[in-house]
Design an enzyme around this catalytic site. Sequence first.
Site, PDB file in Angstrom:
ATOM      1  N   HIS A 173      -5.925   0.807  -6.882  1.00  0.00           N
ATOM      2  CA  HIS A 173      -6.339  -0.293  -6.003  1.00  0.00           C
ATOM      3  C   HIS A 173      -7.268  -1.208  -6.803  1.00  0.00           C
ATOM      4  O   HIS A 173      -8.480  -1.185  -6.607  1.00  0.00           O
ATOM      5  CB  HIS A 173      -7.057   0.322  -4.791  1.00  0.00           C
ATOM      6  CG  HIS A 173      -7.292  -0.625  -3.655  1.00  0.00           C
ATOM      7  ND1 HIS A 173      -8.285  -0.427  -2.728  1.00  0.00           N
ATOM      8  CD2 HIS A 173      -6.666  -1.764  -3.279  1.00  0.00           C
ATOM      9  CE1 HIS A 173      -8.257  -1.395  -1.822  1.00  0.00           C
ATOM     10  NE2 HIS A 173      -7.290  -2.215  -2.140  1.00  0.00           N
ATOM     11  N   ARG A 181      -5.987 -12.885   7.315  1.00  0.00           N
ATOM     12  CA  ARG A 181      -5.492 -12.904   5.936  1.00  0.00           C
ATOM     13  C   ARG A 181      -4.719 -14.177   5.618  1.00  0.00           C
ATOM     14  O   ARG A 181      -4.133 -14.800   6.493  1.00  0.00           O
ATOM     15  CB  ARG A 181      -4.551 -11.717   5.721  1.00  0.00           C
ATOM     16  CG  ARG A 181      -5.206 -10.340   5.899  1.00  0.00           C
ATOM     17  CD  ARG A 181      -5.744  -9.808   4.603  1.00  0.00           C
ATOM     18  NE  ARG A 181      -6.609  -8.648   4.786  1.00  0.00           N
ATOM     19  CZ  ARG A 181      -7.040  -7.892   3.774  1.00  0.00           C
ATOM     20  NH1 ARG A 181      -6.692  -8.162   2.539  1.00  0.00           N
ATOM     21  NH2 ARG A 181      -7.854  -6.881   4.001  1.00  0.00           N
ATOM     22  N   ASP A 220      -5.123  -6.931  -6.281  1.00  0.00           N
ATOM     23  CA  ASP A 220      -5.193  -5.789  -5.357  1.00  0.00           C
ATOM     24  C   ASP A 220      -4.666  -4.487  -5.951  1.00  0.00           C
ATOM     25  O   ASP A 220      -5.220  -3.432  -5.674  1.00  0.00           O
ATOM     26  CB  ASP A 220      -4.411  -6.113  -4.079  1.00  0.00           C
ATOM     27  CG  ASP A 220      -4.775  -5.198  -2.920  1.00  0.00           C
ATOM     28  OD1 ASP A 220      -5.978  -5.076  -2.612  1.00  0.00           O
ATOM     29  OD2 ASP A 220      -3.871  -4.577  -2.331  1.00  0.00           O
ATOM     30  N   LYS A 269       0.826  -1.211   0.000  1.00  0.00           N
ATOM     31  CA  LYS A 269       0.000   0.000   0.000  1.00  0.00           C
ATOM     32  C   LYS A 269       0.861   1.263   0.000  1.00  0.00           C
ATOM     33  O   LYS A 269       0.537   2.252  -0.662  1.00  0.00           O
ATOM     34  CB  LYS A 269      -0.919   0.011   1.223  1.00  0.00           C
ATOM     35  CG  LYS A 269      -1.812  -1.216   1.350  1.00  0.00           C
ATOM     36  CD  LYS A 269      -2.741  -1.364   0.177  1.00  0.00           C
ATOM     37  CE  LYS A 269      -3.791  -2.445   0.448  1.00  0.00           C
ATOM     38  NZ  LYS A 269      -4.644  -2.666  -0.732  1.00  0.00           N
TER      39      LYS A 269
HETATM   40  P1  GTP Z   1      -8.651  -6.177   0.092  1.00  0.00           P
HETATM   41  O1  GTP Z   1      -7.783  -7.351  -0.155  1.00  0.00           O
HETATM   42  O2  GTP Z   1      -8.781  -5.804   1.548  1.00  0.00           O
HETATM   43  O3  GTP Z   1      -8.317  -4.970  -0.729  1.00  0.00           O
HETATM   44  O4  GTP Z   1     -10.171  -6.615  -0.268  1.00  0.00           O
HETATM   45  P2  GTP Z   1     -10.806  -7.360  -1.555  1.00  0.00           P
HETATM   46  O5  GTP Z   1     -11.498  -6.332  -2.388  1.00  0.00           O
HETATM   47  O6  GTP Z   1      -9.839  -8.240  -2.221  1.00  0.00           O
HETATM   48  O7  GTP Z   1     -11.960  -8.228  -0.896  1.00  0.00           O
HETATM   49  P3  GTP Z   1     -12.279  -9.804  -1.014  1.00  0.00           P
HETATM   50  O8  GTP Z   1     -12.362 -10.296  -2.436  1.00  0.00           O
HETATM   51  O9  GTP Z   1     -11.344 -10.531  -0.143  1.00  0.00           O
HETATM   52  O10 GTP Z   1     -13.767  -9.858  -0.419  1.00  0.00           O
HETATM   53  C1  GTP Z   1     -14.000  -9.754   0.915  1.00  0.00           C
HETATM   54  C2  GTP Z   1     -15.440 -10.017   1.292  1.00  0.00           C
HETATM   55  O11 GTP Z   1     -16.366  -9.764   0.255  1.00  0.00           O
HETATM   56  C3  GTP Z   1     -15.651 -11.444   1.730  1.00  0.00           C
HETATM   57  O12 GTP Z   1     -16.460 -11.435   2.881  1.00  0.00           O
HETATM   58  C4  GTP Z   1     -16.388 -12.054   0.553  1.00  0.00           C
HETATM   59  O13 GTP Z   1     -17.151 -13.139   0.922  1.00  0.00           O
HETATM   60  C5  GTP Z   1     -17.216 -10.881   0.076  1.00  0.00           C
HETATM   61  N1  GTP Z   1     -17.574 -10.982  -1.359  1.00  0.00           N
HETATM   62  C6  GTP Z   1     -16.718 -11.026  -2.410  1.00  0.00           C
HETATM   63  N2  GTP Z   1     -17.394 -11.125  -3.577  1.00  0.00           N
HETATM   64  C7  GTP Z   1     -18.698 -11.108  -3.259  1.00  0.00           C
HETATM   65  C8  GTP Z   1     -19.905 -11.177  -4.029  1.00  0.00           C
HETATM   66  O14 GTP Z   1     -19.906 -11.238  -5.249  1.00  0.00           O
HETATM   67  N3  GTP Z   1     -21.075 -11.118  -3.330  1.00  0.00           N
HETATM   68  C9  GTP Z   1     -21.120 -11.030  -1.964  1.00  0.00           C
HETATM   69  N4  GTP Z   1     -22.304 -10.994  -1.365  1.00  0.00           N
HETATM   70  N5  GTP Z   1     -20.005 -10.992  -1.201  1.00  0.00           N
HETATM   71  C10 GTP Z   1     -18.819 -11.027  -1.836  1.00  0.00           C
HETATM   72 MN    MN Z   2      -7.870  -8.750  -1.655  1.00  0.00          MN
HETATM   73 MN    MN Z   3      -6.511  -3.883  -0.849  1.00  0.00          MN
END
Ligand code: GTP
Ligand code: MN
Ligand code: MN
Length: 602
Positions: free
Chosen positions: A243, A382, A290, A223
Amino acid sequence: MVTGLKNPPTDHAGLLAWVAEVAELTTPDQIVWCDGSDAEWKRLTSELVAFGTLEPVPAKPDSFLARTNPNDVARVEERTFICSTNPEDAGPTNNWTSPEYMRETMTDLYRGSMRGRTMYVIPFCMGSLEAEKPMFGVEITDSAYVVISMHIMARMGTHVLEAMGGDAEYVPALHSVGAPLEPGQSDVSWPCNDTKYISHFPETREIWSYGSGYGGNSLLGKKCYALRIGSAMGRDEGWLAEHMLILRLTSPEGKVYHITGAFPSACGKTNLAMLEPTIPGWKVETLGDDIAWLRWGEDGRLWASNPEYGLFGVAPGTDYRTNPNAMRTIEKGHTLFTNVALTEEGDVWWEGMGEPPANATDWKGNEWTPDSEGLSSHPNSRFCTPIKQCPILSDAYEDPRGVPIDAILFGGRRATTIPLVTQARDWTHGVYMGATLSSETTAAAVGQVGVVRRDPMAMLPFIGYNAGDYFDHWIGMGKSADDESKLPSVFYVNWFRRDEDGGFLWPGFGENSRVLKWVVERLEGKAEAVETPIGFNPRPEDIDVEGLDMDPNDLAASLKVDPEEWKAELPLVEEWFTKIGNRLPTQLWAELDALKSRLGVD
Ligand code: GTP
Ligand code: MN
Ligand code: MN
């Protein structure tokens, strides 16, 4: 003189001087130049197991679990600073102090802060070493957990130091957990300090971090460099540090598209990046989950590359049903888990991963059963795993140019108002969508969860300069395109709209492939849409729901553009733009005015 300054593995005079200066200030017991080797990984993981910082995860090869101090579990946005000379240059969305004040304050904190510890020097490179201008960094840290995490997250070690030669430019990134040891004092398993600073000096391209061992605060290539310092470099040099996930989508006809997506932390980037399409014949390959660096290609298109080398994903909610490819990546081992539960069978578990185990040790190290009151894993726990282990990694991942982008998705977590998908009218309207992006807060940062806030381009915590200037840079990127038709098309998505009972209207995860299909068919002019006040929106019949068992009312509700809800949004956007102040580009006020008049509000 501490050992490690004699016979250093480099003749880079600037680097040697900096290492000597930091050693003199922080007074570690010894200095270790990290080589990135398997032997180094083995030595440090064994040491950390012996100290109690890591516990082996016997069910997965070469994998370990770390339990942090319960006060050191997420990024600390309140303690994150952009130290530009002029406070205006940090803007209204960042915490600011003068560089002089921060240098003085943190120099006092760093004085003797590595006493009794080893100081590690980690040469690393964000992005490909084959890039025209490799983006070098050197992190100095007193945390072995940081070293092994950097083994996974960045290209690092001797080969990077060699590539730097005697005079390469690099971003110096200094990190201390801020927990010096007196002679004879025994260490705790997760050293950190109640006082925390995550400071950035965008003008001199430096990073100083103190007091936290948590990844987002301590793995400074991620980050801090690739987004905050990177965004300031991008403004000066004509590119964007974002991001964003990057994926390759191949249609049943074999047509290849590249899509990036900016969603706030814990809003689905890692999930979408590794999506397994539920519609036959479509294929997704991962390029990044990411961070994306967006640069102009020789063909006049915008290209995206992933500067990282690993995945640092949110654990809860990840399982074979939601993100099978993340599970397969982890299954191969060489993975560091942080703040998840460990089962009696010696495997990791977290909320959302199928049936809970009868008995486990929770993330705080206490006994846990399904009847226990608290969660087994921290909501921001994580997994940190090599991206090369991802079974659907695209073969373009290593290409320093990246991939040409066809579409950019902006998305947030909103229970109301924002439809499943909307296409922007043009680039500037797309920038407006990004600039007004909003989302409910998550556990990825310290603070209250579930509060709607503006998170422009999902970059609120990561823009390394004035947000108004940042929007202007985005608009300027569109203007500098030699041909507007070569710009990616922008879409706004929301997987998180809810019904009256609080359930998600759209099934999400693999089913999001249906939305991706509509997106690329829009690019081809094949899919239908209706023009609404907020952009181009699909009708229920425009989304391919074949084979999807879904209540048609839910689909309609997820796609609905409700003028009343959008009218309620207007004062919030106005308040947001007012907060950005006089550096907000006039084009964005014009976009807001145009939206108002389309909604019949004056
Ligand atoms: P960072 O790594 O912190 O930047 O976050 P990220 O954007 O990569 O988030 P990630 O994909 O890990 O998603 C985190 C949360 O979102 C989890 O609780 C997942 O279950 C939820 N999630 C991801 N995709 C979906 C979706 O399509 N629908 C729903 N309802 N929840 C989702
Ligand atoms: Mn992520
Ligand atoms: Mn992130």
